[in-house]
Design an enzyme around this catalytic site. Structure first.
Site, PDB file in Angstrom:
ATOM      1  N   LYS A   1     -11.912   3.896   1.054  1.00 11.06           N
ATOM      2  CA  LYS A   1     -10.761   3.130   0.578  1.00 11.06           C
ATOM      3  C   LYS A   1     -11.302   1.940  -0.219  1.00 11.06           C
ATOM      4  CE  LYS A   1      -6.401   1.260   2.335  1.00 11.06           C
ATOM      5  NZ  LYS A   1      -5.597   1.009   3.556  1.00 11.06           N
TER       6      LYS A   1
ATOM      7  N   GLU B   1       0.833  -1.208   0.000  1.00  4.41           N
ATOM      8  CA  GLU B   1       0.000   0.000   0.000  1.00  4.41           C
ATOM      9  C   GLU B   1       0.867   1.257   0.000  1.00  4.41           C
ATOM     10  OE1 GLU B   1      -4.035  -0.709   2.306  1.00  4.41           O
ATOM     11  OE2 GLU B   1      -2.314  -1.272   3.546  1.00  4.41           O
TER      12      GLU B   1
END
Length: 129
Positions: free
Chosen positions: A108, A31
């Site tokens: 997200k 990420e």
């Protein structure tokens, strides 16, 4: 009755929905390295009557400038949690002196979850002390 023949009975709101920004937030190394798209929604609670009465941008929140400032936070320094990111975004909103309360949602949609899902959203509401 006030000029204009209306009585203001509710708190005014300015909302910015669906601001999309690439960021590198999350606890996983991938990420941080690759990043992903985050989507931000904010609603600001303030009195817009003075701005409307004088047709005066300086007496409200310039949502274009706000969008740029929020994008700078999302695209800036990474954090592990979207809860932390949401707080930083709320701080940006509340830095505008006219804003009394800010509601911030951080989406997200590409969160690393190994099951089908539509979105992960953290929503916070913060106000002045």
């Amino acid at each position: 009755m006030p000029p204009g023949g209306f009585v203001r009975t509710a708190t005014d709101r300015i909302s910015l929905k669906g601001l999309r920004v690439h960021g590198r937030h999350g606890v996983l190394a991938a990420e941080r390295e690759l990043g992903q798209e985050f989507v931000v929604d904010v609603t600001l609670f303030l009195d817009t009557a003075p701005a409307a009465a004088g047709d005066d941008l300086t007496r409200t929140v310039h949502y274009g400038e706000l969008a740029e400032d929020l994008a700078g936070v999302v695209g800036g320094e990474p954090v592990d949690l979207i809860e932390t990111l949401a707080q930083r975004l709320a701080d940006v909103c509340l830095a505008r002196e006219l804003v009394q309360v800010a509601e911030v949602s951080v989406h997200k949609p590409a969160a690393p979850i190994p099951l089908p899902f539509d979105d992960v959203i953290v929503t916070i509401t913060r106000g002045r002390a």
